[in-house]
Design a protein around this motif. Structure first.
Motif, short mmCIF file in Angstrom:
data_model
loop_
_atom_site.label_atom_id
_atom_site.label_comp_id
_atom_site.label_asym_id
_atom_site.label_seq_id
_atom_site.Cartn_x
_atom_site.Cartn_y
_atom_site.Cartn_z
N ALA A 1 0.84 -1.20 0.00
CA ALA A 1 0.00 0.00 0.00
C ALA A 1 0.87 1.24 0.00
CB ALA A 1 -0.93 0.00 1.22
N ALA A 2 0.34 2.31 -0.58
CA ALA A 2 0.99 3.62 -0.56
C ALA A 2 -0.11 4.67 -0.45
CB ALA A 2 1.81 3.83 -1.81
N ALA A 3 0.00 5.54 0.55
CA ALA A 3 -1.04 6.54 0.78
C ALA A 3 -0.41 7.89 1.07
CB ALA A 3 -1.94 6.12 1.95
N PRO A 4 -1.02 8.97 0.58
CA PRO A 4 -0.49 10.30 0.84
C PRO A 4 -0.88 10.79 2.23
CG PRO A 4 -2.45 10.47 -0.50
CD PRO A 4 -2.18 9.00 -0.33
N GLY A 5 -0.06 11.71 2.76
CA GLY A 5 -0.35 12.38 4.02
C GLY A 5 -0.23 13.88 3.82
N PRO A 6 -0.02 14.64 4.90
CA PRO A 6 0.08 16.09 4.77
C PRO A 6 1.27 16.50 3.90
CG PRO A 6 -0.17 15.43 7.07
CD PRO A 6 0.09 14.18 6.29
N GLY A 7 1.07 17.52 3.08
CA GLY A 7 2.16 17.99 2.23
C GLY A 7 2.59 16.89 1.28
#
Length: 297
Positions: free
Chosen positions: A194-200
Motif C-alpha cells: 500500500a501507498a497513501a499520501p499524508g500532509p504535504g
C-alpha cells in the motif's frame, strides 16, 4: 585514485567537495557543472580545476563523484562508465527503471566499480547495527520514519528550492534512505502492499519482505522542524531494536563511501550499495509511485 566531481549545488559544496578534498587516497582533479561560473567558484575554493567539457574531465580521472539531480546523474553516469570511470553516485540512482538499468548495464559492460551514497550505510554505528540485526533474524515487523522539514514553513534549508525535490517529494528523496536500512535486514521487498499520501508531500508505505516480515514507512519533507527525525525500529523474536544515531556528518560518511569505492575498484568485488542495489531501490520507488498516482486518479 584521480577523481572528479560533477555538480556545483549545495550538496556538492557542503559534502562532496570537502570529502574529496580531504581524502588521503584521492586526488581531487576537477569540477564540472551545468553552471560554468559556479564550477569555477567551487574549484577555486578547493584548489582544483574547473572543466567546461565533461568528457575532458572523464578522460583525466579514474573516477567521478556525482552531486546532480537523479535524471541528470543517470545520463552522465552511463557516459562516465563507458569512459572507464568508477562511479560514486548519489541516491536515488534514477527516477525511472529504464534510466537506472542503463547505469547498471554500463557499469557491468565497462567493468567499473560503483557505489551509491545512502548516508546511513556509510556511518559506522548504523552500518554495524544493520549488519548485527540482519544476522539476528526472526524479525516480525519494522517501522521507519524519515521526516525532513525542507518544505515546512520554518525551513531555511538550502535544499528547499531544489526543483527535483519539489517535483518528486519525500518518496524519492528520503525514501531511499529508509529502504537502504530495511532491505538488508528484512530482505527484498516482494511488493509494495500500500501507498497513501499524508500532509504535504508525506507518504505512508507498507512493504512485504522476502524474509516474511512487513514494514511501514512514513516519509516526509513537510514536517515541522521539531518533528524531524531519521528513525527505524525492529520488532521480532529477539525483542525490539532501534537504529542508533551517529555522531558523524555527511562529509565523514562520504569519505567512507569513497573508501568503499576504492576497495571495490581494487578488488573487483561489488559493494553492497552498488548500482544494482540502487536500481532495486528505484524499482521499489517506481512501484510505490504508481500506487500513489493510481490513488489520485
Amino acid at each position: 585514485m584521480r577523481i572528479g566531481l560533477l555538480g556545483t549545488g549545495p550538496w556538492a559544496e557542503m559534502a562532496h567537495a570537502p570529502a574529496l578534498h580531504e581524502h588521503a587516497e584521492l586526488e581531487f582533479v576537477g569540477v564540472w557543472g551545468r553552471r560554468t561560473e559556479a564550477a569555477k567558484q567551487l574549484a577555486d575554493r578547493f584548489g582544483t580545476r574547473a572543466y567546461d567539457d565533461v568528457d575532458a574531465l572523464f578522460a583525466d580521472v579514474d573516477a567521478v563523484a556525482v552531486a546532480l539531480p537523479p535524471a541528470v546523474q543517470a545520463e552522465l553516469a552511463v557516459r562516465a562508465a563507458r569512459a572507464g570511470c568508477h562511479l560514486l553516485l548519489d541516491k536515488p540512482l534514477a527516477t525511472t527503471v529504464g534510466q537506472g538499468q542503463a547505469v547498471v548495464d554500463a557499469v557491468q559492460e565497462a567493468g567499473v566499480a560503483s557505489v551509491v551514497f545512502f548516508t546511513s550505510r556509510f556511518l559506522p554505528e548504523t552500518e554495524a547495527w544493520i549488519t548485527e540485526q540482519a544476522a539476528v533474524g526472526g524479525w516480525f515487523t519494522a517501522h521507519a520514519q524519515w521526516l525532513g522539514s525542507l518544505f515546512g514553513g520554518d525551513s531555511d534549508s538550502p535544499f528547499a528550492n531544489s526543483p527535483w525535490r519539489r517535483e518528486k517529494g519525500a518518496l524519492w528523496d528520503v525514501g531511499p534512505h529508509a529502504l537502504s536500512v530495511l532491505l538488508p535486514v528484512l530482505g527484498d521487498a516482494r511488493r509494495v502492499v500500500a501507498a497513501a499520501p499524508g500532509p504535504g508531500d508525506t507518504v505512508h508505505l507498507v512493504l512485504d519482505h522476502a524474509g516474511g516480515a512487513s514494514s511501514t514507512l512514513t516519509l516526509s519533507l513537510s514536517a515541522p522542524t521539531a518533528a524531524s527525525c531519521a528513525a527505524a525500529e525492529l520488532r521480532g523474536e529477539a525483542g525490539v531494536s532501534v537504529l542508533p544515531q551517529s555522531a558523524e556528518g555527511p562529509v565523514a560518511a562520504l569519505g567512507h563511501a569513497a573508501d568503499a569505492l576504492l576497495a571495490a575498484a581494487r578488488t573487483g568485488r561489488p559493494h553492497a550499495c552498488d548500482a544494482a542495489f540502487g536500481q532495486r531501490v528505484t524499482e521499489i520507488l517506481v512501484e510505490a509511485q504508481a500506487l500513489l498516482d493510481g490513488a489520485a486518479d
